[in-house]
Design a protein around this motif. Structure first.
Motif, short mmCIF file in Angstrom:
data_model
loop_
_atom_site.label_atom_id
_atom_site.label_comp_id
_atom_site.label_asym_id
_atom_site.label_seq_id
_atom_site.Cartn_x
_atom_site.Cartn_y
_atom_site.Cartn_z
N THR A 89 0.87 -1.30 0.04
CA THR A 89 -0.02 -0.18 -0.13
C THR A 89 0.95 1.23 0.05
O THR A 89 1.88 1.44 0.68
N ARG A 90 0.65 2.17 -0.83
CA ARG A 90 1.18 3.61 -0.92
C ARG A 90 0.29 4.52 -0.57
O ARG A 90 -0.91 4.89 -0.70
N TYR A 91 0.84 5.37 0.70
CA TYR A 91 0.02 6.42 1.25
C TYR A 91 0.44 7.88 0.49
O TYR A 91 1.52 7.96 0.46
N THR A 92 -0.32 8.86 0.93
CA THR A 92 0.01 10.03 0.59
C THR A 92 -0.28 10.88 1.88
O THR A 92 -0.78 10.46 2.68
N ASP A 93 0.58 11.93 2.23
CA ASP A 93 0.38 12.70 3.24
C ASP A 93 -1.05 13.23 3.59
O ASP A 93 -1.47 14.08 2.31
N TYR A 108 -4.36 7.84 9.84
CA TYR A 108 -5.43 6.73 10.65
C TYR A 108 -5.46 5.64 9.80
O TYR A 108 -5.62 4.29 10.14
N LEU A 109 -5.47 5.64 8.56
CA LEU A 109 -5.66 4.61 7.55
C LEU A 109 -4.60 3.66 7.62
O LEU A 109 -4.77 2.59 7.52
N LYS A 110 -3.29 4.25 8.01
CA LYS A 110 -2.06 3.23 8.29
C LYS A 110 -2.31 2.49 9.63
O LYS A 110 -1.86 1.19 9.58
N LYS A 111 -2.99 3.01 10.48
CA LYS A 111 -3.46 2.03 11.77
C LYS A 111 -4.36 0.87 11.47
O LYS A 111 -4.48 -0.18 11.62
N VAL A 112 -5.27 1.20 10.59
CA VAL A 112 -6.49 0.30 9.94
C VAL A 112 -5.77 -0.74 9.16
O VAL A 112 -5.85 -1.76 9.38
N VAL A 113 -4.80 -0.53 8.17
CA VAL A 113 -4.34 -1.27 7.22
C VAL A 113 -3.32 -2.15 8.29
O VAL A 113 -3.35 -3.48 8.11
N TRP A 116 -5.54 -4.70 9.79
CA TRP A 116 -5.75 -6.19 8.76
C TRP A 116 -4.48 -6.90 8.53
O TRP A 116 -4.77 -8.16 8.35
N ARG A 117 -3.47 -6.35 8.79
CA ARG A 117 -2.11 -7.20 8.16
C ARG A 117 -1.92 -7.98 9.42
O ARG A 117 -1.56 -9.19 9.29
N HIS A 118 -1.81 -7.34 10.67
CA HIS A 118 -1.13 -8.11 11.55
C HIS A 118 -2.10 -8.78 12.69
O HIS A 118 -1.57 -9.69 13.43
N GLU A 119 -3.21 -8.18 12.92
CA GLU A 119 -4.16 -8.69 13.91
C GLU A 119 -5.12 -9.36 13.78
O GLU A 119 -5.65 -10.21 14.54
N PHE A 120 -5.88 -8.95 12.55
CA PHE A 120 -7.17 -9.66 11.94
C PHE A 120 -7.04 -11.17 11.82
O PHE A 120 -6.09 -11.60 11.03
N ASP A 121 -7.81 -11.84 12.49
CA ASP A 121 -7.78 -13.46 12.16
C ASP A 121 -8.68 -13.63 10.96
O ASP A 121 -9.99 -13.96 11.22
N TRP A 122 -8.29 -14.05 9.68
CA TRP A 122 -9.29 -14.30 8.74
C TRP A 122 -9.76 -15.55 9.00
O TRP A 122 -10.91 -15.81 8.64
N LYS A 123 -8.97 -16.67 9.34
CA LYS A 123 -9.83 -18.14 9.38
C LYS A 123 -10.76 -18.18 10.37
O LYS A 123 -12.02 -18.68 10.54
N LYS A 124 -10.62 -17.36 11.43
CA LYS A 124 -11.54 -17.10 12.65
C LYS A 124 -12.87 -16.65 12.21
O LYS A 124 -13.92 -16.73 12.50
N GLN A 125 -12.65 -15.60 11.13
CA GLN A 125 -13.76 -14.78 10.70
C GLN A 125 -14.60 -15.65 9.66
O GLN A 125 -16.08 -15.57 9.80
N VAL A 126 -13.84 -16.57 9.01
CA VAL A 126 -14.53 -17.55 8.14
C VAL A 126 -15.54 -18.59 8.97
O VAL A 126 -16.52 -18.84 8.37
N ALA A 127 -14.98 -18.94 10.17
CA ALA A 127 -15.63 -19.65 11.10
C ALA A 127 -16.91 -18.94 11.55
O ALA A 127 -17.93 -19.82 11.70
N VAL A 128 -16.81 -17.72 11.73
CA VAL A 128 -18.05 -17.15 12.28
C VAL A 128 -19.22 -16.87 11.18
O VAL A 128 -20.30 -17.07 11.29
#
Length: 254
Positions: A89-93, A108-113, A116-128
């Motif tokens: 991802t490329r960001y602008t100031d 703030y977008l950097k925090k969201v990204v 998604w990259r380091h904390e969100f558990d995709w496989k857990k969400q699939v189970a949900v």
């Protein structure tokens, strides 16, 4: 103003009986107009059901109307590909002291990204997502996805069919938290809930032809409910779902 003065002069020149007749006529005419407006509003504004074909290529002579189970799945390869794209991802100031007035703030977008990259558990969400039963069926050339949640069987329990339709941006998942309240209530009425994905959203196939609109979605969802065996049912929708469910009621008001 001149017309008002002319009317005032004419009215004043009338005797008492003529004035009463004029006022009575005006009141009667107004009452008729109000009654007509109320009557028109009470009339059901039905719209034709119509027909359509939104699949790729030419419409076949027949269409598979079976309903098939569907399961949400993902793979390590898909998740790895997503992680790689997130990292590129490329960001602008952001503008100084702009917060969100000029769009999504990139700081703030950097925090969201990062989440998604380091904390969100995709496989857990699939189970949900697979907590409830998913299905697909072909309607007007499109694979239409929906979840179907049936309440537990209880003697003498009244169960009402209910379709919930999401809007934009949204999906069937936005109803997950309310489903237990609708299907597991110990007292009163229970609902058998169907939550479809609008074609082009979620796991429903996107239309391949131009011109798809709320009327087409309404007709497809009516076909879905008929295919599930429901001739009468309740509807709820928000945003685009509100328009779609309104069109459904207009197509089959009785």
């Amino acid at each position: 103003m001149q017309r008002l003065q002319v009317f005032k002069g004419t009215f004043c020149s009338l005797d008492a009986v003529q004035r009463q007749l004029l006022i009575g006529s005006a009141v009667a005419a107004g009452g008729i107009l109000v009654a007509y407006i109320v009557h028109r509003r009470r009339q059901v504004q039905s719209i034709p059901l119509g027909e359509g074909w939104w699949g790729a290529g030419e419409k076949p002579l027949s269409e598979d109307d079976k309903i098939y189970p569907f399961k949400v799945q993902t793979s390590d390869k898909e998740i790895e590909d997503l992680h790689e794209r997130i990292e590129r991802t490329r960001y602008t100031d952001p503008l100084e002291d702009s917060c969100f007035q000029y769009g999504f703030n990139s700081t703030y977008l950097k925090k969201v990204v990062s989440y998604w990259r380091h904390e969100f558990d995709w496989k857990k969400q699939v189970a949900v997502l697979n907590k409830y039963q998913h299905f697909k069926t072909k309607i007007e050339g499109l694979d239409v996805h929906f979840i179907h949640v049936r309440p537990p069987h209880r003697e003498n329990q009244k169960v009402l069919p209910l379709m919930l339709v999401h809007g934009w941006p949204g999906s069937f998942y936005e109803f997950y938290k309310i489903l237990p309240l609708l299907t597991e209530n110990q007292d009163g009425v229970l609902f058998e809930v169907i939550c479809p994905s609008i074609p082009g959203y979620g796991f429903s196939e996107a239309p391949h032809k131009q011109g798809f609109d709320s009327l087409a979605a309404a007709r497809i969802f009516l076909t879905l409910m008929e295919r599930l065996g429901f001739s009468e049912f309740y509807l709820q929708g928000g945003d685009w779902g509100s328009l779609i469910t309104t069109n459904m009621a207009q197509m089959k008001p009785q």
